[in-house]
Design a protein around this motif. Structure first.
Motif, PDB file in Angstrom:
ATOM      1  N   UNK A  73       0.832  -1.213   0.000  1.00 50.71           N
ATOM      2  CA  UNK A  73       0.000   0.000   0.000  1.00 50.71           C
ATOM      3  C   UNK A  73       0.862   1.256   0.000  1.00 50.71           C
ATOM      4  N   UNK A  74       1.910   1.220   0.832  1.00 51.90           N
ATOM      5  CA  UNK A  74       2.817   2.367   0.963  1.00 51.90           C
ATOM      6  C   UNK A  74       3.528   2.640  -0.369  1.00 51.90           C
ATOM      7  N   UNK A  75       4.090   1.576  -0.956  1.00 51.13           N
ATOM      8  CA  UNK A  75       4.862   1.744  -2.199  1.00 51.13           C
ATOM      9  C   UNK A  75       3.959   2.231  -3.327  1.00 51.13           C
ATOM     10  N   UNK A  76       2.764   1.619  -3.451  1.00 52.66           N
ATOM     11  CA  UNK A  76       1.901   2.034  -4.568  1.00 52.66           C
ATOM     12  C   UNK A  76       1.412   3.472  -4.369  1.00 52.66           C
ATOM     13  N   UNK A  77       1.167   3.865  -3.110  1.00 54.38           N
ATOM     14  CA  UNK A  77       0.732   5.248  -2.864  1.00 54.38           C
ATOM     15  C   UNK A  77       1.838   6.238  -3.226  1.00 54.38           C
ATOM     16  N   UNK A  78       3.087   5.917  -2.812  1.00 57.95           N
ATOM     17  CA  UNK A  78       4.216   6.806  -3.135  1.00 57.95           C
ATOM     18  C   UNK A  78       4.392   6.889  -4.648  1.00 57.95           C
ATOM     19  N   UNK A  79       4.287   5.718  -5.312  1.00 57.01           N
ATOM     20  CA  UNK A  79       4.439   5.717  -6.782  1.00 57.01           C
ATOM     21  C   UNK A  79       3.379   6.573  -7.460  1.00 57.01           C
ATOM     22  N   UNK A  80       2.146   6.479  -6.955  1.00 60.58           N
ATOM     23  CA  UNK A  80       1.053   7.279  -7.552  1.00 60.58           C
ATOM     24  C   UNK A  80       1.373   8.762  -7.438  1.00 60.58           C
ATOM     25  N   UNK A  81       1.850   9.164  -6.239  1.00 62.14           N
ATOM     26  CA  UNK A  81       2.185  10.577  -6.027  1.00 62.14           C
ATOM     27  C   UNK A  81       3.322  11.004  -6.967  1.00 62.14           C
ATOM     28  N   UNK A  82       4.370  10.167  -7.046  1.00 63.56           N
ATOM     29  CA  UNK A  82       5.531  10.528  -7.871  1.00 63.56           C
ATOM     30  C   UNK A  82       5.153  10.607  -9.339  1.00 63.56           C
ATOM     31  N   UNK A  83       4.299   9.675  -9.793  1.00 64.41           N
ATOM     32  CA  UNK A  83       3.904   9.706 -11.198  1.00 64.41           C
ATOM     33  C   UNK A  83       3.034  10.923 -11.498  1.00 64.41           C
ATOM     34  N   UNK A  84       2.204  11.292 -10.497  1.00 60.56           N
ATOM     35  CA  UNK A  84       1.328  12.441 -10.727  1.00 60.56           C
ATOM     36  C   UNK A  84       2.139  13.726 -10.864  1.00 60.56           C
ATOM     37  N   UNK A  85       3.376  13.729 -10.337  1.00 64.36           N
ATOM     38  CA  UNK A  85       4.201  14.944 -10.402  1.00 64.36           C
ATOM     39  C   UNK A  85       4.976  15.055 -11.720  1.00 64.36           C
ATOM     40  N   UNK A  86       4.985  13.945 -12.498  1.00 67.42           N
ATOM     41  CA  UNK A  86       5.770  13.965 -13.752  1.00 67.42           C
ATOM     42  C   UNK A  86       5.114  14.855 -14.794  1.00 67.42           C
TER      43      UNK A  86
END
Lengths: 278, 104
Positions: free
Chosen positions: B91-104
């Motif tokens: 859950x933690x990793x996928x949430x962080x990934x979602x945030x990072x991808x949204x910033x691209x």
């Protein structure tokens, strides 16, 4: 520890485990020495010379200073908890001595008690941060405990300042406006201590699912905080010294209980943090 | 890179594949991470002992290559904790990934 160990391995072990209790040290060293031999065997099998293999095995142990810190944090927690429990008992002890000795409640006593409470709170806060990682999560109350401590520090400093003024000039040497300002600052200090103590108590209450003593601790802090504020109210509206004194004795009694409870919490942590190897 | 927070989870995961001793646990983590994580003895053993104290792993002594070695294995509490921690980690990793991808 075996005498046939390479000198730098022996030094590494002494540096990292030197101040652990003997039985614990022996168990930890045995495992690390075995780790070293396995690493050495693997390196020799990989075709390294004996010197290179030894170096590779030493690298596999890690940086001695970082390892020492890690070991201190893991194995020496009991000492910290014991120290914290002892410090927590200082406040009840001091109040107890004053009660037994029937000391008059003078200004310097107020100053000393504020300082003692402040120091015990700071020491406990530091230990709670250590406990946070392996037993309880106290991060929720760090901010409140910090502000409560600041309130005590300010109150103690102001008490000292007032006492110095009184000793030097006496109340007659001050005009009414100055006395009034000093009095208002004192009341503000009481309200600040009361408010932050209640705040700390309310936040501690939120830890009740994790910490069995949380309700008792929270109730103590809320009671102490309320009494401080009631005391400020009595000072402000009634100027009834007898009632104020009774309230102060009640506050001290609750303080003794609160800090005794903190000691129980640390003793509980100490029990849970003891290491044993079979 | 500081990975101390994820080390207990990796140790539990390695032990879920079977009991093992400290050196092999470190080797396993290093090889499975393609050398990214290089677990040192000075970090590993305090972590193993903490996990043992929490009751999520236990240990026994055995002999390997003529040396007495302490082996660690997962307890039933450890299996439960591993399942919970893996779910939280995903859950933690996928949430962080979602945030990072949204910033691209």
């Amino acid at each position: 520890m075996s005498t046939t160990l390479p000198p730098d391995l022996r030094h590494w072990l002494e540096h990292t485990t030197g101040d652990l209790p003997d039985d614990l040290r022996e168990a930890v060293c045995d495992e690390i020495i075995t780790h070293y031999w396995f690493a050495l065997d693997d390196a020799l099998r990989a075709g390294k010379t004996s010197e290179q293999a030894h170096l590779a095995a030493m690298i596999a142990l890690g940086d001695p200073s970082a390892s020492r810190r890690m070991m201190q944090m893991t194995y020496r927690a009991t000492h910290r908890y014991l120290r914290a429990a002892m410090v927590a008992l200082v406040t009840p002890l001091i109040y107890g001595l004053v009660w037994v000795g029937d000391s008059a409640l003078d200004g310097w006593w107020l100053f000393t008690s504020d300082l003692v409470i402040m120091v015990t709170l700071v020491v406990m806060l530091i230990h709670l941060k250590v406990m946070m990682s392996n037993l309880f999560s106290f991060e929720d109350i760090t901010r409140e405990a910090r502000w409560t401590t600041i309130a005590y520090v300010c109150s103690a400093l102001f008490t000292a300042f007032w006492l110095i003024l009184l000793n030097r000039y006496g109340t007659f040497g001050m005009n009414r406006a100055t006395v009034r300002v000093l009095w208002i600052i004192t009341l503000s200090g009481q309200v600040a201590i009361g408010g932050t103590s209640i705040w700390l108590g309310l936040r501690t209450l939120r830890l009740r699912k994790r910490l069995s003593a949380a309700v008792a601790l929270a109730s103590g802090h809320i009671l102490v905080g309320s009494l401080f504020i009631i005391g400020a109210g009595i000072n402000l509206f009634f100027r009834n010294f007898t009632l104020y004194r009774q309230l102060e004795i009640a506050t001290e009694g609750i303080f003794m209980l609160v800090f005794a409870f903190w000691a129980v919490v640390f003793m509980q942590a100490l029990r849970q943090s003891k290491f044993s190897f079979s | 890179m500081n990975f101390r927070g994820s080390l207990p989870l990796m140790v539990l995961y390695v032990l879920s594949k079977g009991s093992n001793h400290g050196y092999r646990i470190a080797q396993h983590i290093e090889s499975e991470s393609d050398g990214f994580f290089n677990v040192k003895a000075g970090t590993l053993y305090p972590t193993l002992h903490s996990l043992e104290k929490q009751g999520v792993i236990d240990s026994y002594k055995d002999v390997e290559n003529g040396r007495e070695v302490r082996y660690y294995r997962l307890t039933s509490d450890g299996k439960k904790q591993l399942d919970t921690s893996l779910t939280e980690w995903d859950g933690h990793v996928s949430a962080v990934n979602r945030v990072l991808r949204s910033l691209k």
